[in-house]
Design a protein around this motif. Structure first.
Motif, PDB file in Angstrom:
ATOM      1  N   HIS A   1      76.146  65.537 -10.551  1.00  0.00           N
ATOM      2  CA  HIS A   1      74.748  66.125 -10.792  1.00  0.00           C
ATOM      3  C   HIS A   1      74.191  67.061  -9.677  1.00  0.00           C
ATOM      4  N   ASP A   2      74.625  66.670  -8.419  1.00  0.00           N
ATOM      5  CA  ASP A   2      74.141  67.405  -7.356  1.00  0.00           C
ATOM      6  C   ASP A   2      74.956  68.449  -6.780  1.00  0.00           C
ATOM      7  N   VAL A   3      76.012  68.927  -7.455  1.00  0.00           N
ATOM      8  CA  VAL A   3      77.047  69.731  -6.737  1.00  0.00           C
ATOM      9  C   VAL A   3      76.219  71.332  -6.300  1.00  0.00           C
ATOM     10  N   GLY A   4      75.239  71.517  -7.043  1.00  0.00           N
ATOM     11  CA  GLY A   4      74.308  72.486  -6.888  1.00  0.00           C
ATOM     12  C   GLY A   4      73.770  72.675  -5.736  1.00  0.00           C
ATOM     13  N   LYS A   5      73.746  71.545  -4.872  1.00  0.00           N
ATOM     14  CA  LYS A   5      73.608  71.439  -3.556  1.00  0.00           C
ATOM     15  C   LYS A   5      74.170  72.050  -2.465  1.00  0.00           C
ATOM     16  N   ALA A   6      75.364  72.218  -2.784  1.00  0.00           N
ATOM     17  CA  ALA A   6      76.566  72.906  -1.899  1.00  0.00           C
ATOM     18  C   ALA A   6      76.564  74.405  -2.269  1.00  0.00           C
ATOM     19  N   THR A   7      75.377  75.133  -1.697  1.00  0.00           N
ATOM     20  CA  THR A   7      74.974  76.447  -2.077  1.00  0.00           C
ATOM     21  C   THR A   7      74.061  76.848  -0.878  1.00  0.00           C
ATOM     22  N   PRO A   8      74.207  77.964  -0.466  1.00  0.00           N
ATOM     23  CA  PRO A   8      73.263  78.535   0.742  1.00  0.00           C
ATOM     24  C   PRO A   8      71.759  78.376   0.147  1.00  0.00           C
ATOM     25  N   ALA A   9      71.479  78.555  -1.201  1.00  0.00           N
ATOM     26  CA  ALA A   9      70.379  78.379  -1.498  1.00  0.00           C
ATOM     27  C   ALA A   9      69.474  77.125  -1.307  1.00  0.00           C
ATOM     28  N   PHE A  10      70.358  76.167  -1.202  1.00  0.00           N
ATOM     29  CA  PHE A  10      69.847  74.678  -1.062  1.00  0.00           C
ATOM     30  C   PHE A  10      69.833  74.482   0.339  1.00  0.00           C
ATOM     31  N   ALA A  11      70.876  74.716   0.797  1.00  0.00           N
ATOM     32  CA  ALA A  11      71.457  74.150   2.083  1.00  0.00           C
ATOM     33  C   ALA A  11      70.559  74.752   3.454  1.00  0.00           C
ATOM     34  N   VAL A  12      69.914  76.111   3.322  1.00  0.00           N
ATOM     35  CA  VAL A  12      69.384  76.765   4.160  1.00  0.00           C
ATOM     36  C   VAL A  12      68.124  75.976   4.491  1.00  0.00           C
ATOM     37  N   GLN A  13      67.502  74.932   3.539  1.00  0.00           N
ATOM     38  CA  GLN A  13      66.176  74.384   3.895  1.00  0.00           C
ATOM     39  C   GLN A  13      66.225  73.407   4.995  1.00  0.00           C
ATOM     40  N   ASP A  14      67.348  73.026   5.404  1.00  0.00           N
ATOM     41  CA  ASP A  14      67.365  72.010   6.823  1.00  0.00           C
ATOM     42  C   ASP A  14      68.073  72.859   7.874  1.00  0.00           C
TER      43      ASP A  14
ATOM     44  N   MET B   1      75.419  81.244   5.866  1.00  0.00           N
ATOM     45  CA  MET B   1      73.937  81.235   5.198  1.00  0.00           C
ATOM     46  C   MET B   1      73.310  81.973   6.251  1.00  0.00           C
ATOM     47  N   PRO B   2      72.190  82.580   5.738  1.00  0.00           N
ATOM     48  CA  PRO B   2      71.047  83.027   6.668  1.00  0.00           C
ATOM     49  C   PRO B   2      70.405  81.830   7.431  1.00  0.00           C
ATOM     50  N   THR B   3      69.717  82.370   8.593  1.00  0.00           N
ATOM     51  CA  THR B   3      69.350  81.155   9.401  1.00  0.00           C
ATOM     52  C   THR B   3      67.543  80.951   9.014  1.00  0.00           C
ATOM     53  N   GLU B   4      67.203  81.704   8.158  1.00  0.00           N
ATOM     54  CA  GLU B   4      65.802  81.640   7.575  1.00  0.00           C
ATOM     55  C   GLU B   4      65.891  81.618   6.067  1.00  0.00           C
ATOM     56  N   LYS B   5      64.819  80.941   5.437  1.00  0.00           N
ATOM     57  CA  LYS B   5      64.845  80.829   4.099  1.00  0.00           C
ATOM     58  C   LYS B   5      64.308  81.976   3.502  1.00  0.00           C
ATOM     59  N   ARG B   6      63.458  82.746   4.270  1.00  0.00           N
ATOM     60  CA  ARG B   6      62.969  84.087   3.834  1.00  0.00           C
ATOM     61  C   ARG B   6      63.948  85.073   3.723  1.00  0.00           C
ATOM     62  N   ASP B   7      65.181  84.849   4.312  1.00  0.00           N
ATOM     63  CA  ASP B   7      66.151  85.942   4.115  1.00  0.00           C
ATOM     64  C   ASP B   7      66.924  85.627   2.730  1.00  0.00           C
ATOM     65  N   LEU B   8      66.430  84.804   1.988  1.00  0.00           N
ATOM     66  CA  LEU B   8      67.091  84.459   0.653  1.00  0.00           C
ATOM     67  C   LEU B   8      65.898  84.515  -0.265  1.00  0.00           C
ATOM     68  N   PRO B   9      65.446  85.870  -0.503  1.00  0.00           N
ATOM     69  CA  PRO B   9      64.072  85.950  -1.248  1.00  0.00           C
ATOM     70  C   PRO B   9      64.261  85.650  -2.662  1.00  0.00           C
ATOM     71  N   ASP B  10      65.379  85.481  -3.126  1.00  0.00           N
ATOM     72  CA  ASP B  10      65.512  84.904  -4.600  1.00  0.00           C
ATOM     73  C   ASP B  10      65.803  83.493  -4.902  1.00  0.00           C
ATOM     74  N   ARG B  11      65.892  82.635  -3.774  1.00  0.00           N
ATOM     75  CA  ARG B  11      65.943  81.235  -3.743  1.00  0.00           C
ATOM     76  C   ARG B  11      65.402  80.467  -4.869  1.00  0.00           C
ATOM     77  N   ASN B  12      64.038  81.039  -5.480  1.00  0.00           N
ATOM     78  CA  ASN B  12      63.626  80.420  -6.775  1.00  0.00           C
ATOM     79  C   ASN B  12      64.229  80.593  -7.953  1.00  0.00           C
ATOM     80  N   LEU B  13      65.295  81.652  -7.832  1.00  0.00           N
ATOM     81  CA  LEU B  13      66.156  81.530  -9.114  1.00  0.00           C
ATOM     82  C   LEU B  13      67.344  80.708  -9.151  1.00  0.00           C
ATOM     83  N   ALA B  14      67.541  80.123  -8.130  1.00  0.00           N
ATOM     84  CA  ALA B  14      68.744  79.048  -7.922  1.00  0.00           C
ATOM     85  C   ALA B  14      68.430  77.616  -7.313  1.00  0.00           C
TER      86      ALA B  14
END
Length: 950
Positions: free
Chosen positions: A76-89, A103-116
């Protein structure tokens, strides 16, 4: 179980970020936990009927179904194995970068995270993984949607079509390797790996997708509970199996298992005697016996409609049949749905008594029970079970259960809007069932809760066009889940009976495991018209049938006449009638169709019969309504309770009296209503035997008598009370009712013989009105048709789709949803027609401006000081919440709401018990103003609203 190694990169992926002690939860560990929880739930918690339903997708292979559930929960949570999720911590992400997961060092460097969101990425990752194994994408989508839905909302078409265009959000290279590693691990651990080739051509049903999503949500919630499944320490914990980790957690949670009844004694008479504490020589009534025999002989679960007179014991028949069907088909619980909170409260007591009687027979009852409506916290029995459920021995061994006072408890984990429907036994308002047809978050949990229960629908005739639209949709899903349903009614119009059966059968065709391959059987003609009474109608597999059941011998001849005196000016005639009829004593009930008429009538009668009038309607605060209901039962209930029946008394009531209470009167005066409701009100006449040949009733009232008011039948067509015709029942149905009742005036209506005939004539297609009414009736029919079509269309706006043919993913199943379904008035407004009425807390103030709880409240709860500058303590807030009052629709407007909220202290927003309720402040005599209209509240008459000029 094969031990699977994971690369250091895969071990570094996190599911839960660092806690205060520096511990964290690796994704592999969380996936293992969720899979193992799901396996335990499948083995120990799911009703066997649900297990069988899921296994039907795999040709009846239970082991394969378990593997599939375990696999989907683990993935169910395999989608957490992505830069979009992992960058949060920041810290955990850096460790992952060091192991090749860029993955980028800042969440703001992935501006389309809301799509993923990780539900979206998980959906797509599983589909891609399965397609790589040779699956068709269409088949893979029916599996991937479970991952995409596990936060309560399935993906819609937009979410489905966007994400793969953003590789920076999904990750490439090492990310892809890690994603495959994690999915392979879950597949091997669950046993799915060796079955994937067999499953690639399966066409999963919508029912399977919905129920497994619900099961995955529950598994995820348990696996995410750090108190039960602790986080791990160290930078990169070793991968190893912990066989006792999940079992220890579930032992601590003590989640109740499914109900597994034995079915009771073989003899129906013995079953009733033991379950309902009847005398040894008592015999079930014919309709009760027939319902139980049908439950024992049907070839598969279906819909049973029981139509029988008021007071005939339909509830007992439904409970007994439920026990039989649950034992036969492995249902794990029961849901009883009723029209009102008052009926739900009364039924809750009866259901707990029934379960206690079953427990006294040493049956395995121990499980969770819930009372589900907006005022459940004020029900004393339910609150006692909640307290019992907090004890360590809440659902323990047989010895522990025998030390408690009841066979069931209200389990603390199974509480709240999202989880309460998962309790084994649920009693609540019809809204709780209708919510299963409403597009709302976590709808899958409602369906999971329903799929393993027997469903009893009481007073099924009491719902309007809007609610019936939801009811038929829910019945379609219950048919898909093979849930046995018992629908109870005094009597149903033929077209309504047919609609319920057709809805259930439609769902059955597209249930789990695919369509039956059979064409639905035509509904026989006997279902229509007047097939006899009492009546059982039922579906059994592909067949629908009816059976006329013999009467019980109970018979009430009700002399019927018109009150006279006109439509709106009948009080003189009413007083004259009551003075004559009650001259030697007696108990009468006057039923009015509007609260305004109730109060106007009560004021006049109080002058004529001082101290002998009781008022009952919906505009009382919760505490007063519960007190008044109890007082009505104490005075006018069954003889074993109403031991001090008044020598003379008059109850003036709204429609609350026709459904909510088992009360018995000597004389009835009722405003004209649709004929089935008039008959329901007549069912409150001579409901219980009082002495031999009613000798304990006054001599003038030993024969039941009823009078029609709110209509002038001297005119053709008759003049109708305007509010009832325009806003409540509609002109058309009042005219049809008048047409079938008018010929009986001066004669009698015999209960139960005349019930079916009158209802079928009033609701049937034939002309029943005199020729000189025809023009008015035809015009009323057209207006009703237009209104019905508009209301049905509006009802469909937020309804889920019916089950589709297997193989189609539930993409967009609850798109444009209403958010979380709500037990309060706002939530009820979602499945009931019209604007939700505003609910307030009624408090008093004195001349110096101090606020306090109403002074008339009992048991030390009255005149408690209420703070305005700070949040009330929970005990005080609970008392304040018991003073909640639903205002008339006249105050459901922005002006009134703004005025009330302006007067409400801001500090109250921090109280979970009252934060949604504005205050209505009345003086010591009950007076106040709302939006320039004067109101008054007293504990005897409730809320009165006066014209703005007063």
């Amino acid at each position: 179980m094969e031990e699977l190694e994971l690369s250091r990169s895969a071990r570094a992926v996190w599911a839960k970020s660092t806690n205060g002690e520096g511990d964290w939860l690796p994704l592999w560990r969380h996936m293992d936990d969720a899979a193992d929880v799901a396996a335990w739930l499948f083995d120990h918690w799911l009703a066997s009927s649900v297990v069988r339903l899921l296994a039907a997708e795999f040709g009846g292979d239970v082991v394969a179904a378990r593997c599939a559930v375990m696999f989907l929960a683990g993935a169910h949570d395999v989608g957490k194995a992505t830069p979009a999720f992992a960058v949060q911590d920041t810290g955990l992400a850096q460790r992952m970068r060091e192991l090749g997961l860029y993955m980028p060092t800042e969440k703001r460097d992935l501006p389309d995270r809301n799509l993923a969101h990780h539900t979206v990425t998980g959906h797509h990752l599983l589909i891609g993984w399965l397609v790589d194994k040779g699956w068709r994408k269409s088949s893979a989508r029916t599996w991937g949607i479970v991952l995409g839905s596990h936060h309560g909302v399935p993906l819609d078409s937009d979410s489905e079509n966007t994400p793969t265009f953003f590789p920076c959000l999904y990750g490439t290279g090492t990310w892809e390797t890690v994603q495959r590693e994690l999915l392979e691990r879950v597949a091997v651990r669950s046993g799915a790996a060796e079955r994937l080739d067999q499953w690639r051509e399966l066409k999963l049903s919508a029912a399977f997708q919905v129920l497994v999503t619900g099961l995955v949500i529950v598994s995820d919630w348990i696996a995410s509970n750090e108190d039960l499944l602790p986080f791990l320490s160290g930078e990169l914990p070793e991968v190893h199996e912990e066989p006792r980790r999940v079992s220890r957690a579930l032992e601590e949670l003590r989640l109740p298992g499914a109900w597994r009844p034995s079915g009771g004694p073989d003899s129906v008479a013995e079953l009733f005697r033991t379950r309902f504490q009847l005398p040894d020589d008592a015999q079930p009534r014919p309709v009760q016996h027939a319902a139980c025999e049908l439950a024992r002989t049907a070839s598969e679960p279906g819909l049973i409609i029981v139509e029988a007179p008021m007071g005939e014991g339909k509830t007992e028949a439904a409970l007994a049949a439920s026990e039989i069907m649950a034992a036969r088909w492995g249902l794990g619980g029961l849901l009883v749905a009723l029209p009102t909170q008052a009926t739900s409260d009364a039924m809750f007591d009866r259901v707990v008594d029934w379960l206690d009687a079953m427990g006294a027979e040493d049956q395995q009852v121990g499980g969770a029970v819930t009372l589900s409506h907006g005022k459940a916290r004020f029900n004393r029995l339910f609150q006692g079970l909640v307290r019992q459920g907090r004890r360590p021995s809440q659902v323990g061994s047989d010895e522990e259960r025998h030390r408690t006072s009841h066979a069931v408890v209200a389990h603390s984990w199974l509480s709240g809007r999202k989880k309460s429907q998962l309790a084994n036994f649920m009693v609540g308002t019809i809204d709780q069932l209708l919510f299963a047809g409403l597009k709302s978050r976590h709808l899958m949990l409602r369906h999971l809760g329903l799929a393993g229960k027997v469903v009893v629908l009481d007073e099924v005739h009491a719902y309007d066009v809007y609610m019936n639209s939801y009811l038929t949709k829910v019945l379609t899903w219950l048919g898909a889940y093979r849930v046995p349903v018992l629908a109870l009614s005094a009597t149903l119009p033929a077209d309504r009976r047919r609609a319920l059966l057709e809805a259930y059968q439609q769902g059955r065709e597209y249930g789990s495991g695919g369509a039956s391959g059979q064409e639905p059987a035509a509904i026989p003609d006997e279902v229509d018209g007047d097939p006899g009474y009492p009546l059982l109608s039922w579906s059994d597999g592909n067949r629908v049938d009816t059976k006329h059941v013999g009467p019980s011998g109970r018979r009430t001849e009700v002399a019927l006449d018109s009150l006279g005196g006109g439509v709106d000016e009948d009080l003189d005639a009413l007083v004259s009638l009551l003075r004559d009829s009650l001259s030697d004593g007696g108990c009468a009930v006057v039923v009015r169709n509007t609260v305004g008429r109730v109060l106007e009538t009560a004021r006049r009668l109080e002058r004529e019969f001082p101290g002998e009038i009781t008022v009952a309607h919906s505009r009382f605060i919760t505490a007063d309504r519960m007190r008044k209901d109890s007082e009505l039962l104490d005075r006018f209930g069954a003889p074993d309770r109403a031991v001090r029946r008044p020598q003379r008394h008059i109850v003036v009531a709204s429609q609350v009296i026709e459904q909510s209470l088992d009360v018995d009167f000597d004389l009835l005066v009722t405003d004209l209503a649709p004929v089935d409701l008039v008959l329901q009100r007549m069912g409150r006449l001579h409901r219980h035997q009082r002495g031999v040949e009613q000798r304990d009733r006054p001599a003038k009232l030993r024969s039941a008598r009823a009078y029609l008011a709110g209509v002038d039948l001297t005119q053709g067509p008759p003049a109708l009370e305007e509010a009832a015709a325009r806003h409540i029942y509609g002109t058309y149905w009042l005219l049809r009712s008048a047409a079938v009742l008018q010929p009986r005036l001066g004669g009698e209506v015999v209960l139960p013989e005349d019930i079916a005939t009158l209802v079928q004539r009033a609701y049937g297609p034939d002309q029943v009105e005199p020729a000189d009414w025809q023009e008015v009736v035809s015009d009323a029919w057209k207006k009703w048709q237009e209104s019905s079509e508009e209301r049905e269309c509006r009802a469909r706006d937020f309804q889920v789709a019916a089950p589709t043919k297997p193989g189609k993913a539930i993409i967009g199943w609850i798109s444009a949803n209403v958010g979380e379904a709500d037990d309060g008035s706002q939530g009820q407004g979602q499945v009931r027609d019209g604007a939700p009425s505003l609910e307030v807390i009624l408090l008093q103030h004195d001349e110096t401006g101090n606020w306090f709880t109403p002074e008339w409240l009992s048991q030390g709860t009255g005149k408690l000081p209420v703070p305005r500058e700070e949040t009330p303590a929970d005990d005080l807030a609970q008392v304040m919440a018991s003073c909640s009052l639903r205002l008339p629709l006249a105050f459901s407007n922005a002006e009134a709401e703004e005025e009330l909220w302006q007067a409400t202290p801001v500090a109250w927003e921090d109280s979970p018990l009252i934060y949604r309720l504005p205050v209505l402040l009345v003086d010591q005599h009950g007076w106040a103003r709302i939006a320039d209209r004067q109101i008054r509240y007293t504990p005897d008459t409730g809320l009165e609203v006066y014209d703005s000029a007063n």
